[in-house]
Each structure stands twice: as structure tokens, then as C-alpha cells.
Write a protein that holds these residues in place. Structure first.
Motif, PDB file in Angstrom:
ATOM      1  N   PHE A  55      14.618 -16.697  -5.841  1.00 14.76           N
ATOM      2  CA  PHE A  55      15.765 -15.842  -6.137  1.00 14.76           C
ATOM      3  C   PHE A  55      15.369 -14.389  -6.402  1.00 14.76           C
ATOM      4  CE2 PHE A  55      17.275 -20.133  -7.375  1.00 14.76           C
ATOM      5  CZ  PHE A  55      18.324 -20.228  -6.470  1.00 14.76           C
ATOM      6  N   GLU A  56      14.062 -14.121  -6.516  1.00 14.69           N
ATOM      7  CA  GLU A  56      13.599 -12.762  -6.751  1.00 14.69           C
ATOM      8  C   GLU A  56      13.431 -11.972  -5.458  1.00 14.69           C
ATOM      9  OE1 GLU A  56      10.803 -13.459 -10.715  1.00 14.69           O
ATOM     10  OE2 GLU A  56       9.905 -13.585  -8.713  1.00 14.69           O
ATOM     11  N   ARG A  57      13.399 -12.650  -4.340  1.00 20.72           N
ATOM     12  CA  ARG A  57      13.067 -11.986  -3.074  1.00 20.72           C
ATOM     13  C   ARG A  57      14.212 -11.084  -2.598  1.00 20.72           C
ATOM     14  NH1 ARG A  57      11.202 -17.811  -0.855  1.00 20.72           N
ATOM     15  NH2 ARG A  57       9.299 -17.985  -2.140  1.00 20.72           N
ATOM     16  N   PRO A  58      13.898  -9.844  -2.228  1.00 26.64           N
ATOM     17  CA  PRO A  58      14.928  -8.937  -1.710  1.00 26.64           C
ATOM     18  C   PRO A  58      15.558  -9.487  -0.446  1.00 26.64           C
ATOM     19  CG  PRO A  58      12.912  -7.739  -2.246  1.00 26.64           C
ATOM     20  CD  PRO A  58      12.579  -9.192  -2.323  1.00 26.64           C
ATOM     21  N   LEU A  96      19.433  -7.622  -3.984  1.00 21.49           N
ATOM     22  CA  LEU A  96      18.166  -6.935  -4.133  1.00 21.49           C
ATOM     23  C   LEU A  96      17.719  -6.332  -2.807  1.00 21.49           C
ATOM     24  CD1 LEU A  96      16.328  -9.612  -6.311  1.00 21.49           C
ATOM     25  CD2 LEU A  96      17.229  -7.414  -7.095  1.00 21.49           C
ATOM     26  N   VAL A  97      17.172  -5.108  -2.897  1.00 18.53           N
ATOM     27  CA  VAL A  97      16.672  -4.393  -1.723  1.00 18.53           C
ATOM     28  C   VAL A  97      15.285  -3.835  -2.047  1.00 18.53           C
ATOM     29  CG1 VAL A  97      17.050  -2.460  -0.128  1.00 18.53           C
ATOM     30  CG2 VAL A  97      19.012  -3.757  -1.001  1.00 18.53           C
ATOM     31  N   LEU A  98      14.349  -4.036  -1.134  1.00 19.88           N
ATOM     32  CA  LEU A  98      13.028  -3.414  -1.243  1.00 19.88           C
ATOM     33  C   LEU A  98      13.051  -2.135  -0.425  1.00 19.88           C
ATOM     34  CD1 LEU A  98       9.996  -3.341  -1.982  1.00 19.88           C
ATOM     35  CD2 LEU A  98       9.570  -4.800   0.013  1.00 19.88           C
ATOM     36  N   LEU A  99      12.869  -0.997  -1.088  1.00 23.01           N
ATOM     37  CA  LEU A  99      12.903   0.316  -0.437  1.00 23.01           C
ATOM     38  C   LEU A  99      11.478   0.852  -0.375  1.00 23.01           C
ATOM     39  CD1 LEU A  99      14.959   2.340   0.737  1.00 23.01           C
ATOM     40  CD2 LEU A  99      15.066   3.394  -1.526  1.00 23.01           C
ATOM     41  N   VAL A 100      10.992   1.123   0.831  1.00 26.70           N
ATOM     42  CA  VAL A 100       9.584   1.471   1.037  1.00 26.70           C
ATOM     43  C   VAL A 100       9.469   2.863   1.646  1.00 26.70           C
ATOM     44  CG1 VAL A 100       7.417   0.771   2.130  1.00 26.70           C
ATOM     45  CG2 VAL A 100       9.073  -0.956   1.420  1.00 26.70           C
ATOM     46  N   GLU A 101       8.570   3.678   1.082  1.00 20.41           N
ATOM     47  CA  GLU A 101       8.322   5.022   1.597  1.00 20.41           C
ATOM     48  C   GLU A 101       7.292   4.939   2.731  1.00 20.41           C
ATOM     49  OE1 GLU A 101       8.056   8.689  -1.067  1.00 20.41           O
ATOM     50  OE2 GLU A 101       5.989   8.501  -0.363  1.00 20.41           O
ATOM     51  N   ALA A 102       7.791   4.725   3.960  1.00 23.85           N
ATOM     52  CA  ALA A 102       6.922   4.585   5.126  1.00 23.85           C
ATOM     53  C   ALA A 102       7.788   4.591   6.374  1.00 23.85           C
ATOM     54  CB  ALA A 102       6.116   3.286   5.054  1.00 23.85           C
ATOM     55  N   SER A 103       7.156   4.794   7.519  1.00 22.42           N
ATOM     56  CA  SER A 103       7.865   4.704   8.786  1.00 22.42           C
ATOM     57  C   SER A 103       7.996   3.227   9.164  1.00 22.42           C
ATOM     58  CB  SER A 103       7.114   5.469   9.881  1.00 22.42           C
ATOM     59  OG  SER A 103       5.780   4.999   9.986  1.00 22.42           O
ATOM     60  N   GLN A 105       0.801  -1.219   0.000  1.00 19.57           N
ATOM     61  CA  GLN A 105       0.000   0.000   0.000  1.00 19.57           C
ATOM     62  C   GLN A 105       0.840   1.278   0.000  1.00 19.57           C
ATOM     63  OE1 GLN A 105      -1.975   0.732   3.828  1.00 19.57           O
ATOM     64  NE2 GLN A 105      -0.806  -0.978   4.697  1.00 19.57           N
ATOM     65  N   PHE A 106       2.154   1.166   0.164  1.00 22.00           N
ATOM     66  CA  PHE A 106       3.017   2.333   0.214  1.00 22.00           C
ATOM     67  C   PHE A 106       3.805   2.479  -1.092  1.00 22.00           C
ATOM     68  CE2 PHE A 106       2.970   0.187   4.392  1.00 22.00           C
ATOM     69  CZ  PHE A 106       2.277   1.142   5.133  1.00 22.00           C
ATOM     70  N   PRO A 107       4.247   3.693  -1.438  1.00 23.43           N
ATOM     71  CA  PRO A 107       5.173   3.838  -2.560  1.00 23.43           C
ATOM     72  C   PRO A 107       6.449   3.042  -2.276  1.00 23.43           C
ATOM     73  CG  PRO A 107       4.287   5.970  -1.913  1.00 23.43           C
ATOM     74  CD  PRO A 107       3.874   5.001  -0.853  1.00 23.43           C
ATOM     75  N   PHE A 108       6.977   2.377  -3.287  1.00 22.10           N
ATOM     76  CA  PHE A 108       8.168   1.546  -3.082  1.00 22.10           C
ATOM     77  C   PHE A 108       8.904   1.358  -4.394  1.00 22.10           C
ATOM     78  CE2 PHE A 108       5.145  -1.486  -4.678  1.00 22.10           C
ATOM     79  CZ  PHE A 108       5.905  -2.415  -5.381  1.00 22.10           C
ATOM     80  N   LEU A 109      10.106   0.828  -4.295  1.00 23.50           N
ATOM     81  CA  LEU A 109      10.832   0.403  -5.486  1.00 23.50           C
ATOM     82  C   LEU A 109      11.797  -0.717  -5.112  1.00 23.50           C
ATOM     83  CD1 LEU A 109      13.986   1.624  -5.425  1.00 23.50           C
ATOM     84  CD2 LEU A 109      12.818   3.712  -6.034  1.00 23.50           C
ATOM     85  N   ILE A 110      12.176  -1.483  -6.110  1.00 27.58           N
ATOM     86  CA  ILE A 110      13.212  -2.498  -5.969  1.00 27.58           C
ATOM     87  C   ILE A 110      14.523  -1.883  -6.427  1.00 27.58           C
ATOM     88  CG2 ILE A 110      14.093  -4.715  -6.784  1.00 27.58           C
ATOM     89  CD1 ILE A 110      11.777  -5.149  -4.976  1.00 27.58           C
ATOM     90  N   THR A 111      15.521  -1.927  -5.563  1.00 24.53           N
ATOM     91  CA  THR A 111      16.826  -1.399  -5.911  1.00 24.53           C
ATOM     92  C   THR A 111      17.891  -2.421  -5.477  1.00 24.53           C
ATOM     93  OG1 THR A 111      18.304   0.512  -5.655  1.00 24.53           O
ATOM     94  CG2 THR A 111      16.982  -0.085  -3.735  1.00 24.53           C
ATOM     95  N   SER A 112      19.130  -1.996  -5.371  1.00 21.49           N
ATOM     96  CA  SER A 112      20.188  -2.939  -5.000  1.00 21.49           C
ATOM     97  C   SER A 112      21.316  -2.206  -4.308  1.00 21.49           C
ATOM     98  CB  SER A 112      20.728  -3.652  -6.241  1.00 21.49           C
ATOM     99  OG  SER A 112      21.386  -2.720  -7.092  1.00 21.49           O
ATOM    100  N   ARG A 113      22.181  -2.981  -3.661  1.00 19.11           N
ATOM    101  CA  ARG A 113      23.421  -2.442  -3.114  1.00 19.11           C
ATOM    102  C   ARG A 113      24.521  -3.471  -3.364  1.00 19.11           C
ATOM    103  NH1 ARG A 113      21.244  -2.347   2.301  1.00 19.11           N
ATOM    104  NH2 ARG A 113      21.727  -0.122   2.229  1.00 19.11           N
ATOM    105  N   PRO A 114      25.769  -3.032  -3.394  1.00 22.17           N
ATOM    106  CA  PRO A 114      26.868  -3.965  -3.652  1.00 22.17           C
ATOM    107  C   PRO A 114      26.921  -5.087  -2.606  1.00 22.17           C
ATOM    108  CG  PRO A 114      27.615  -1.702  -3.849  1.00 22.17           C
ATOM    109  CD  PRO A 114      26.230  -1.642  -3.268  1.00 22.17           C
ATOM    110  N   HIS A 115      27.273  -6.286  -3.077  1.00 25.46           N
ATOM    111  CA  HIS A 115      27.383  -7.442  -2.193  1.00 25.46           C
ATOM    112  C   HIS A 115      28.636  -8.216  -2.578  1.00 25.46           C
ATOM    113  CE1 HIS A 115      26.470 -11.458  -0.523  1.00 25.46           C
ATOM    114  NE2 HIS A 115      25.743 -10.796   0.363  1.00 25.46           N
TER     115      HIS A 115
END
Length: 341
Positions: free
Chosen positions: A319-322, A292-299, A275-285
């Protein structure tokens, strides 16, 4: 059709262009459209427009007025807009989509109503329009007030969320998603979102042909671009030379553990459930290259973390799961609302 008439029908009244060019603007949004009118009638054969910056640093490019007028004419033909049809201009005129609303009115001798893009659209309860173009946050506003007084609605600026597309099934207005960019003087293809025959594919407007590059990205050929294809970074599935759907952006691809992921495709799976704005992004590993990282606009809260983890488990393959879920106060966006990845 004459793209430079001496008069424009504005709010139902024939108004001299010369008078508008001398008019003092009372607000920022009014100044934007009057400044563009002055640029359109200036003794040059081009206008200058700024790209959105959603895929890099914004830049200023030049489009010939002939090219822009041709784009306006394609829209007039597709929606069968005729002289004196009333259209609603509710977009910021500093962007190409807003500029084209003005040019369509001039070329088609339409009845143009210009309003503050931040309006609540309450006036739609009293006035009807043949055509309007809006971005998604405006569409949510008009859904709160009903949109029965719009015959055609063009939605652009970003991909239409599935939740919004679902809401549009309940309205009589014919709603279309646009595939557009500044370099093509707004949309070159449209997709019907509701009604008896909603479509998952975009269909190019007349005179426009498409192909795929060796990398699988959409290429556009249209009058005014010369003999070369305009190369995009949009990965696409091409059904024929005029029918396609967008899979994601090549410059958004995330390679994790040797597997390529299109974040847009993962987001599409999650969209109906978060229900919140979000995007799939990433960080080096260290081992995976990227994770994969799930970034969510919420507290952040334990309850939200538990809910989002469950959604990812249910909706995404293993393998798709952040590997991480992070919360952010506000996702970065461009001036016209596109998320800056």
C-alpha cells in the motif's frame, strides 16, 4: 561574554568593527555579512530575519539580540570553542544560520574566515578550522577535496540524505546534523552522524526541553521564548524531554484509501536506491481521496521507469507504492535549497 566587542579577529587579523562598518563590499555575499554586522551593532535590541518559506509563505520575524547571543553561546559550549579558534563561515548571511556564524565569532572571540558560499573549498587543503557549518550540497563539494582539515562540521538546511551520511563514515571530521528553525535562532538539537558512536536521535542542547502536542508534534521550551512552548508541525518520537527523532511533518501527511502516509518515511526507504533527487507527493483521486506519486528530477526514459518501478516494488510495502511515477526537469526549491512540496 560580550556580544558587541570593538574588534573581531578576521582571517587571523584583529580588525576594528568601526572599520568594517565603513567598508564598501565588493561582492553580494560580502555585502550580506557586512550589512548584518551593521544591523547587529545598530541601536536596537532585535534583528529581523526571514523564515525559509519551506512550509508556507516566507515571513519576517524579530529575534532579540540577547536571545540570538544565547543561541551562539550554546553552540560555543557544545563544541568547546575557545578564544582564537578558527571557524569557517561559508553560508549566506541573509539566513539565520549564516548570521549565527558571525555572532558566534563575536561572542566567543573566534578567528572568523568568511568565504563565498559558492566556493569550491580548495583552500581546505592548506588551512585548517576548528568548526564550520554547511548545507548538504557544500558537504558534497568538500568530500571531493577531502575534509581532514575540519575538526567539527555542522550540517543543516535540510535532512541529511542517507547516502551522504554513509560517505561521512570515511572521514575523521566529527559531523553533526542539526535540528533548527529561524524562530529558535538556529539549532536547538544535534545528532552525531559518524565516528564510533553515530546516533539516530537528536539531543537537545542545554536549557532546552521538549514535549509532544496532542497531535504528536514536537514542542520546544527554551529561555527567551517565555513560558509557552513553541509548537512545530514536526511529527516526532520522543524518548525523553531532551531526546527525539523526526518522523515527518504533520502538514505533509498523505491520506490515501483511508491510510495515513508520511512521505518522509517512504522517501527514507527509497533514498539509498534512487540516484536522482525525488520526493513522494500526491494528487487527488476519485476513490482513494489522494493517490501517491513518485516525482523524480530526471529526464524520462523507459529504462529509468522500469528501474524505479522495480525499486518501489522491492523497497515499499504493497500500500506504500506510488500509483504513478512522474519525471520533472527541476524540483521547486527555496532560495537556500529546501524542496518546496
Amino acid at each position: 561574554m560580550n556580544p558587541f566587542p570593538n574588534h573581531i579577529k578576521l582571517n587571523g587579523q584583529q580588525t576594528a568593527i568601526a572599520d568594517l562598518l565603513q567598508k564598501a563590499a565588493q561582492t553580494k555575499w560580502e555585502k550580506e555579512w557586512l550589512d548584518f554586522l551593521a544591523e547587529w551593532y545598530a541601536p536596537t535590541d532585535f534583528i529581523e530575519v526571514n523564515t525559509s518559506g519551506s512550509t508556507g509563505t516566507p515571513k519576517t520575524i524579530r529575534l532579540t539580540k540577547k536571545f540570538v547571543a544565547a543561541s551562539a553561546s550554546r553552540t560555543l559550549r557544545f563544541f568547546n570553542l575557545k578564544k582564537n579558534d578558527r571557524i569557517l563561515h561559508a553560508l549566506p548571511t541573509r539566513y539565520i544560520a549564516g548570521k549565527l556564524m558571525v555572532v558566534r565569532a563575536l561572542v566567543g572571540q573566534l578567528d572568523l574566515t568568511v568565504v563565498d558560499p559558492a566556493t569550491d573549498f580548495q583552500f581546505l587543503n592548506q588551512k585548517s578550522f576548528k568548526f564550520a557549518a554547511m548545507v548538504t550540497n557544500q558537504v558534497y563539494k568538500i568530500l571531493e577535496n577531502g575534509i581532514a582539515n575540519l575538526e567539527f562540521l555542522l550540517i543543516g538546511g535540510s535532512a541529511v540524505p542517507q547516502a551522504l551520511a554513509d560517505k561521512l563514515q570515511a572521514v575523521s571530521t566529527a559531523c553533526y546534523s542539526s535540528y533548527a528553525m529561524t524562530e529558535t535562532a538556529t539549532h536547538i538539537a544535534l545528532r552525531k552522524l559518524n565516528g564510533n558512536k553515530p546516533d539516530e536521535f537528536y539531543h537537545a542542547l542545554d536549557g532546552i526541553e521538549l514535549s509532544l502536542s496532542d497531535a504528536g508534534c514536537l514542542q520546544i521550551q527554551m529561555p527567551g521564548l517565555g513560558s509557552e512552548f513553541l509548537k512545530t508541525t514536526d511529527l516526532a518520537e520522543l524518548i525523553d524531554h531532551r531526546t527525539f527523532r523526526i518522523l515527518g511533518r504533520a502538514d505533509h501527511v498523505i491520506i490515501s484509501g483511508g491510510i495515513k502516509f508520511l512521505p518522509e518515511q517512504l522517501e527514507k526507504k527509497l533514498e539509498p536506491h534512487i540516484q536522482f533527487p525525488f520526493l513522494i507527493t500526491s494528487r487527488p483521486h476519485e476513490k482513494l481521496g489522494q493517490q501517491l506519486v513518485l516525482l523524480v528530477e530526471a529526464s524520462e526514459s523507459p529504462a529509468k521507469m522500469e528501474e524505479l518501478t522495480a525499486i518501489c516494488l522491492q523497497q515499499l510495502d504493497k500500500f506504500e507504492r506510488p500509483r504513478e511515477i512522474e519525471f520533472i526537469k527541476k524540483l521547486p526549491r527555496t532560495d537556500n535549497g529546501k524542496i518546496l512540496r
